[in-house]
Write a protein that holds these residues in place. Structure first.
Motif, PDB file in Angstrom:
ATOM      1  N   TYR A  51     -17.802   1.017  17.790  1.00  0.00           N
ATOM      2  CA  TYR A  51     -16.996   2.085  17.205  1.00  0.00           C
ATOM      3  C   TYR A  51     -16.834   3.187  18.248  1.00  0.00           C
ATOM      4  O   TYR A  51     -17.821   3.711  18.776  1.00  0.00           O
ATOM      5  CB  TYR A  51     -17.680   2.664  15.971  1.00  0.00           C
ATOM      6  N   VAL A  52     -15.605   3.540  18.536  1.00  0.00           N
ATOM      7  CA  VAL A  52     -15.311   4.505  19.598  1.00  0.00           C
ATOM      8  C   VAL A  52     -14.895   5.848  19.003  1.00  0.00           C
ATOM      9  O   VAL A  52     -14.062   5.903  18.099  1.00  0.00           O
ATOM     10  CB  VAL A  52     -14.186   3.978  20.513  1.00  0.00           C
ATOM     11  N   ALA A  53     -15.463   6.924  19.509  1.00  0.00           N
ATOM     12  CA  ALA A  53     -15.098   8.267  19.053  1.00  0.00           C
ATOM     13  C   ALA A  53     -13.751   8.655  19.634  1.00  0.00           C
ATOM     14  O   ALA A  53     -13.419   8.288  20.771  1.00  0.00           O
ATOM     15  CB  ALA A  53     -16.160   9.279  19.472  1.00  0.00           C
ATOM     16  N   PRO A  54     -12.924   9.412  18.888  1.00  0.00           N
ATOM     17  CA  PRO A  54     -11.601   9.808  19.391  1.00  0.00           C
ATOM     18  C   PRO A  54     -11.650  10.875  20.470  1.00  0.00           C
ATOM     19  O   PRO A  54     -10.640  11.173  21.096  1.00  0.00           O
ATOM     20  CB  PRO A  54     -10.903  10.329  18.134  1.00  0.00           C
ATOM     21  N   ARG A  55     -12.814  11.473  20.699  1.00  0.00           N
ATOM     22  CA  ARG A  55     -12.939  12.456  21.769  1.00  0.00           C
ATOM     23  C   ARG A  55     -14.402  12.516  22.209  1.00  0.00           C
ATOM     24  O   ARG A  55     -15.290  12.009  21.546  1.00  0.00           O
ATOM     25  CB  ARG A  55     -12.476  13.845  21.317  1.00  0.00           C
ATOM     26  N   GLU A  56     -14.645  13.157  23.339  1.00  0.00           N
ATOM     27  CA  GLU A  56     -15.996  13.260  23.871  1.00  0.00           C
ATOM     28  C   GLU A  56     -16.844  14.197  23.005  1.00  0.00           C
ATOM     29  O   GLU A  56     -16.351  15.200  22.476  1.00  0.00           O
ATOM     30  CB  GLU A  56     -15.949  13.819  25.302  1.00  0.00           C
ATOM     31  N   TYR A  57     -18.119  13.870  22.889  1.00  0.00           N
ATOM     32  CA  TYR A  57     -19.051  14.776  22.231  1.00  0.00           C
ATOM     33  C   TYR A  57     -19.462  15.873  23.205  1.00  0.00           C
ATOM     34  O   TYR A  57     -19.525  15.668  24.423  1.00  0.00           O
ATOM     35  CB  TYR A  57     -20.300  14.029  21.758  1.00  0.00           C
ATOM     36  N   VAL A  74     -16.618  -4.430  25.486  1.00  0.00           N
ATOM     37  CA  VAL A  74     -17.713  -3.546  25.088  1.00  0.00           C
ATOM     38  C   VAL A  74     -18.593  -3.238  26.297  1.00  0.00           C
ATOM     39  O   VAL A  74     -19.051  -2.095  26.471  1.00  0.00           O
ATOM     40  CB  VAL A  74     -18.539  -4.177  23.949  1.00  0.00           C
ATOM     41  N   ARG A  75     -18.823  -4.226  27.154  1.00  0.00           N
ATOM     42  CA  ARG A  75     -19.621  -3.992  28.368  1.00  0.00           C
ATOM     43  C   ARG A  75     -18.974  -2.905  29.230  1.00  0.00           C
ATOM     44  O   ARG A  75     -19.646  -1.968  29.686  1.00  0.00           O
ATOM     45  CB  ARG A  75     -19.752  -5.280  29.171  1.00  0.00           C
ATOM     46  N   GLU A  76     -17.695  -3.003  29.458  1.00  0.00           N
ATOM     47  CA  GLU A  76     -17.000  -2.003  30.269  1.00  0.00           C
ATOM     48  C   GLU A  76     -16.973  -0.647  29.584  1.00  0.00           C
ATOM     49  O   GLU A  76     -17.048   0.391  30.239  1.00  0.00           O
ATOM     50  CB  GLU A  76     -15.575  -2.478  30.581  1.00  0.00           C
ATOM     51  N   LEU A  77     -16.842  -0.667  28.272  1.00  0.00           N
ATOM     52  CA  LEU A  77     -16.850   0.584  27.507  1.00  0.00           C
ATOM     53  C   LEU A  77     -18.172   1.318  27.701  1.00  0.00           C
ATOM     54  O   LEU A  77     -18.196   2.529  27.958  1.00  0.00           O
ATOM     55  CB  LEU A  77     -16.634   0.281  26.021  1.00  0.00           C
ATOM     56  N   LEU A  78     -19.284   0.590  27.594  1.00  0.00           N
ATOM     57  CA  LEU A  78     -20.599   1.207  27.735  1.00  0.00           C
ATOM     58  C   LEU A  78     -20.838   1.684  29.168  1.00  0.00           C
ATOM     59  O   LEU A  78     -21.399   2.764  29.392  1.00  0.00           O
ATOM     60  CB  LEU A  78     -21.685   0.219  27.322  1.00  0.00           C
ATOM     61  N   LYS A  79     -20.388   0.926  30.137  1.00  0.00           N
ATOM     62  CA  LYS A  79     -20.577   1.317  31.532  1.00  0.00           C
ATOM     63  C   LYS A  79     -19.740   2.534  31.899  1.00  0.00           C
ATOM     64  O   LYS A  79     -20.100   3.302  32.795  1.00  0.00           O
ATOM     65  CB  LYS A  79     -20.221   0.148  32.455  1.00  0.00           C
ATOM     66  N   ALA A  80     -18.615   2.704  31.213  1.00  0.00           N
ATOM     67  CA  ALA A  80     -17.706   3.808  31.536  1.00  0.00           C
ATOM     68  C   ALA A  80     -18.127   5.128  30.909  1.00  0.00           C
ATOM     69  O   ALA A  80     -17.467   6.147  31.085  1.00  0.00           O
ATOM     70  CB  ALA A  80     -16.290   3.452  31.080  1.00  0.00           C
ATOM     71  N   ASP A  81     -19.227   5.122  30.154  1.00  0.00           N
ATOM     72  CA  ASP A  81     -19.725   6.350  29.505  1.00  0.00           C
ATOM     73  C   ASP A  81     -18.712   6.966  28.558  1.00  0.00           C
ATOM     74  O   ASP A  81     -18.623   8.189  28.416  1.00  0.00           O
ATOM     75  CB  ASP A  81     -20.152   7.396  30.545  1.00  0.00           C
ATOM     76  N   LYS A  82     -17.920   6.140  27.906  1.00  0.00           N
ATOM     77  CA  LYS A  82     -17.015   6.636  26.886  1.00  0.00           C
ATOM     78  C   LYS A  82     -17.816   7.009  25.632  1.00  0.00           C
ATOM     79  O   LYS A  82     -18.917   6.506  25.409  1.00  0.00           O
ATOM     80  CB  LYS A  82     -15.977   5.571  26.534  1.00  0.00           C
ATOM     81  N   PRO A  83     -17.284   7.906  24.775  1.00  0.00           N
ATOM     82  CA  PRO A  83     -18.009   8.294  23.565  1.00  0.00           C
ATOM     83  C   PRO A  83     -18.039   7.149  22.556  1.00  0.00           C
ATOM     84  O   PRO A  83     -17.004   6.739  22.041  1.00  0.00           O
ATOM     85  CB  PRO A  83     -17.213   9.486  23.027  1.00  0.00           C
ATOM     86  N   VAL A  84     -19.219   6.611  22.283  1.00  0.00           N
ATOM     87  CA  VAL A  84     -19.394   5.485  21.370  1.00  0.00           C
ATOM     88  C   VAL A  84     -20.273   5.922  20.203  1.00  0.00           C
ATOM     89  O   VAL A  84     -21.357   6.469  20.401  1.00  0.00           O
ATOM     90  CB  VAL A  84     -20.032   4.275  22.082  1.00  0.00           C
ATOM     91  N   GLU A 126     -10.092   2.296  15.807  1.00  0.00           N
ATOM     92  CA  GLU A 126     -11.329   2.950  16.189  1.00  0.00           C
ATOM     93  C   GLU A 126     -12.364   1.977  16.742  1.00  0.00           C
ATOM     94  O   GLU A 126     -13.473   2.384  17.044  1.00  0.00           O
ATOM     95  CB  GLU A 126     -11.934   3.672  14.984  1.00  0.00           C
ATOM     96  N   ILE A 127     -12.063   0.712  16.875  1.00  0.00           N
ATOM     97  CA  ILE A 127     -13.064  -0.245  17.330  1.00  0.00           C
ATOM     98  C   ILE A 127     -12.605  -0.999  18.572  1.00  0.00           C
ATOM     99  O   ILE A 127     -11.415  -1.180  18.806  1.00  0.00           O
ATOM    100  CB  ILE A 127     -13.426  -1.261  16.228  1.00  0.00           C
ATOM    101  N   ILE A 128     -13.596  -1.397  19.365  1.00  0.00           N
ATOM    102  CA  ILE A 128     -13.354  -2.287  20.493  1.00  0.00           C
ATOM    103  C   ILE A 128     -14.293  -3.465  20.329  1.00  0.00           C
ATOM    104  O   ILE A 128     -15.479  -3.282  20.014  1.00  0.00           O
ATOM    105  CB  ILE A 128     -13.592  -1.569  21.837  1.00  0.00           C
ATOM    106  N   TYR A 129     -13.797  -4.670  20.496  1.00  0.00           N
ATOM    107  CA  TYR A 129     -14.657  -5.838  20.342  1.00  0.00           C
ATOM    108  C   TYR A 129     -14.439  -6.828  21.471  1.00  0.00           C
ATOM    109  O   TYR A 129     -13.444  -6.759  22.204  1.00  0.00           O
ATOM    110  CB  TYR A 129     -14.444  -6.499  18.977  1.00  0.00           C
ATOM    111  N   GLY A 130     -15.403  -7.741  21.605  1.00  0.00           N
ATOM    112  CA  GLY A 130     -15.402  -8.668  22.728  1.00  0.00           C
ATOM    113  C   GLY A 130     -16.414  -8.228  23.765  1.00  0.00           C
ATOM    114  O   GLY A 130     -16.552  -7.037  24.048  1.00  0.00           O
ATOM    115  N   ARG A 131     -17.164  -9.185  24.314  1.00  0.00           N
ATOM    116  CA  ARG A 131     -18.280  -8.838  25.209  1.00  0.00           C
ATOM    117  C   ARG A 131     -17.841  -8.059  26.441  1.00  0.00           C
ATOM    118  O   ARG A 131     -18.447  -7.047  26.794  1.00  0.00           O
ATOM    119  CB  ARG A 131     -19.018 -10.112  25.620  1.00  0.00           C
ATOM    120  N   ASN A 132     -16.814  -8.518  27.113  1.00  0.00           N
ATOM    121  CA  ASN A 132     -16.383  -7.830  28.334  1.00  0.00           C
ATOM    122  C   ASN A 132     -15.876  -6.421  28.052  1.00  0.00           C
ATOM    123  O   ASN A 132     -16.177  -5.472  28.778  1.00  0.00           O
ATOM    124  CB  ASN A 132     -15.304  -8.641  29.046  1.00  0.00           C
TER     125      ASN A 132
END
Length: 251
Positions: A76-82, A15-25, A7-13
């Motif tokens: 922490y990443v959600a398993p599906r979109e809100y 997490v940066r890409e995760l936030l930019k991609a608008d994934k459910p966090v 359920e987690i993603i770590y590392g600067r790059n």
């Protein structure tokens, strides 16, 4: 190299890409010591997107990542979109039904949230609303406990529950908070556009949320214990709403 671990993603790059991609966090954790302004960009993105974040000690990140090279940041990443509240209301409209919504005020146990999502699916309610802070979000544990129901139930995450309840009132919904000392649920009319509010495991419904409710309902307690687990109480009340709705529509 950063990695994905359940359920987690770590590392600067990453997490940066995760936030930019608008994934459910659900939440971002930043290392508090020895970071300087290294995380300023990520902090600003999290703030802009209203994603909860917190600064913690390096030892906490070490423990959560099993001492991997987390580079001081974890998400922490959600398993599906809100969903949104409008999505939930839209589902009710598409079915030609009165809205039937469960609101959870600071429920922190993922097993309780998962169990309630499973019951929401079972009774045909249209969705669940949870707060962004001081509440468990959609996690792998929640998904597992829901026995797959998380894939079928709309879950919205709101910043201000009181404001959300007021908006639901404008949509014609009647708000019933569950708390000891209220009118017995079976003795009040729970049909029509209905929002049911369940409080946290320890504190119950918060004061401001309680004041936003139109009525307080409770369950009869005959034993020596004066309260029920949040998922048990919520499930019983959800079925009481279904019972009354079914009785009203039966010939």
């Amino acid at each position: 190299m950063s990695e994905i671990n359940d359920e987690i993603i770590y590392g600067r790059n990453s997490v940066r890409e995760l936030l930019k991609a608008d994934k459910p966090v659900n939440k971002v954790l930043f290392q508090s010591e020895g970071t300087g302004t290294n995380f300023q960009e990520l902090v600003e993105v999290a703030r802009e997107k209203r994603i909860p974040f917190q600064f913690v000690e390096k030892s906490a990140l070490d423990r959560l990542t099993a001492h991997a090279k987390h580079q001081g940041v974890l998400a922490y990443v959600a398993p599906r979109e809100y969903a949104t509240v409008e999505d939930i209301l839209g589902l009710a409209r598409s079915k030609g039904e009165d809205p039937f919504i469960l609101v959870l005020d600071e429920v922190e146990d993922p097993h309780n949230l998962g169990a309630l999502i499973r019951t929401v699916d079972a009774v045909g309610a249209h969705g669940v609303i949870i707060p962004k802070r001081r509440s468990v979000g959609l996690t792998g544990t929640v998904a597992k406990t829901s026995a797959g129901a998380v894939e079928h139930v709309l879950v919205a995450r709101e910043t201000n529950l009181v404001q959300t309840l007021e908006e639901l009132k404008k949509e014609g919904c009647w708000i019933a908070g569950a708390e000891a000392g209220g009118v017995e649920a079976s003795q009040t009319d729970l049909t029509g556009p209905r929002v049911l509010v369940i409080g946290s495991e320890g504190k119950g419904i918060g004061r401001l949320v309680r004041e936003a409710c139109d009525e307080i309902v409770s369950l009869p307690m005959k034993g020596k214990i004066n309260s029920l687990n949040a998922s048990v109480a919520g499930s019983i009340l959800l079925y009481e709403v279904l019972r009354q709705r079914t009785a009203k529509t039966s010939p």
